[in-house]
Design a protein around this motif. Structure first.
Motif, short mmCIF file in Angstrom:
data_model
loop_
_atom_site.label_atom_id
_atom_site.label_comp_id
_atom_site.label_asym_id
_atom_site.label_seq_id
_atom_site.Cartn_x
_atom_site.Cartn_y
_atom_site.Cartn_z
N PRO A 66 0.83 -1.20 0.00
CA PRO A 66 0.00 0.00 0.00
C PRO A 66 0.87 1.26 0.00
O PRO A 66 1.93 1.30 0.66
N GLY A 67 0.41 2.28 -0.72
CA GLY A 67 1.19 3.51 -0.81
C GLY A 67 1.46 4.14 0.54
O GLY A 67 2.52 4.75 0.74
N GLU A 114 1.30 7.15 -7.24
CA GLU A 114 2.31 8.20 -7.10
C GLU A 114 3.29 7.90 -5.98
O GLU A 114 4.48 8.25 -6.08
N ALA A 115 2.83 7.27 -4.90
CA ALA A 115 3.74 6.93 -3.80
C ALA A 115 4.83 5.98 -4.30
O ALA A 115 6.02 6.14 -3.97
N ILE A 116 4.44 5.00 -5.10
CA ILE A 116 5.42 4.04 -5.63
C ILE A 116 6.33 4.71 -6.65
O ILE A 116 7.55 4.48 -6.66
N ARG A 117 5.78 5.59 -7.47
CA ARG A 117 6.61 6.27 -8.46
C ARG A 117 7.65 7.16 -7.76
O ARG A 117 8.80 7.20 -8.19
N ALA A 123 6.80 3.95 -12.64
CA ALA A 123 5.41 3.60 -12.37
C ALA A 123 5.30 2.12 -12.05
O ALA A 123 6.01 1.29 -12.63
N PRO A 124 4.41 1.74 -11.13
CA PRO A 124 4.21 0.31 -10.84
C PRO A 124 3.61 -0.39 -12.06
O PRO A 124 2.80 0.19 -12.78
#
Length: 273
Positions: A66-67, A114-117, A123-124
């Motif tokens: 989770p972000g 956006e948290a993962i990026r 990008a995921p």
């Protein structure tokens, strides 16, 4: 012939939900420190234990996070990335999709994306829903965000290309089933459903039999785990035994979801054509 160029695909994946497994159900649980400590075990102890096991066997895998956890635990995210593992999308706060409006679901998707990026620089590529639920807009959101794969459905033992609104897409489904998840065997909490605790040998028997038959049928095997669960000592033993049995077969590929999907996509598209 197996589904990939490197043999039978065995996906060892980890949902690092941490405390969100509880707070997504009821934000008031955040005021109950013992409940929160069960989730904290995942980022404090379990994940590093999993990473160490994967490193000893030279394996790379996929962590669905989770972000919110990505934002809260940047040092842990960095250790996962340093191990060569993929970080995939698992919502932002792990809220159940069926309890969300369309606007809230879109926000969960975008914030997690956006948290993962921010954390990984890219990008995921894959998405797994929280609590194995989709809404009537979830598939379209995956397409809008350009995901390569989904790991959500229970309807097959082989990967396939999704059709959305009557149109074939490039979105690959990596299906799984509850017997291939550690939670039904071990998830025990006063406030969560199930409250089950089986012997590790029961899980090993189930997963070994699944591996043997799916391998014989030349399908795939998607294993879903949670560091706060599988990362406990007796449970990690099960994972190591599964890895050893897979290695003994000599033609099993255990790797990242994104890389394995890229390898199998031409075969899937060729079969669909």
């Amino acid at each position: 012939m197996h589904l990939t160029s490197k043999g039978f695909p065995l996906f060892l994946t980890f949902d690092l939900d941490a405390e969100t497994m509880w707070t997504a159900r009821d934000p008031a649980y955040a005021r109950r420190p013992i409940l929160m400590s069960q989730g904290a075990y995942g980022w404090k102890v379990g994940t590093d234990r999993v990473l160490d096991l994967l490193r000893r066997y030279g394996l790379r895998s996929t962590f669905f996070i989770p972000g919110l956890v990505v934002d809260q635990r940047p040092e842990l995210v960095e250790r996962i990335l340093q191990g060569g593992h993929e970080i995939a999308h698992h919502s932002y706060s792990h809220r159940w999709i069926l309890n969300l409006s369309h606007e809230e679901e879109r926000e969960e998707m975008e914030r997690g994306f956006e948290a993962i990026r921010r954390a990984t620089g890219q990008a995921p590529r894959g998405w797994r829903s929280p609590a194995a639920e989709l809404s009537d807009i979830s598939m379209q959101l995956m397409l809008e965000h350009g995901f390569d794969y989904s790991s959500n459905f229970f309807d097959d033992d082989s990967p396939y290309l999704h059709e959305v609104d009557g149109q074939r897409t490039r979105l690959v489904e990596l299906p799984f089933r509850w017997v291939l998840d550690d939670a039904p065997f071990f998830q025990y909490s006063i406030v969560l459903p199930g409250r089950t605790m089986q012997a590790p040998s029961a899980l090993l028997e189930a997963w070994t039999l699944e591996l043997d038959m799916l391998h014989a049928e030349r399908r795939m095997m998607m294993v879903g785990m949670h560091p706060q669960i599988i990362g406990q000592p007796s449970r990690l033993w099960v994972l190591e035994q599964l890895i050893r049995r897979a290695l003994d077969k000599g033609d099993v590929w255990m790797g990242r979801c994104d890389e394995m999907v890229a390898d199998m996509r031409p075969r899937l598209e060729g079969a669909a054509a």
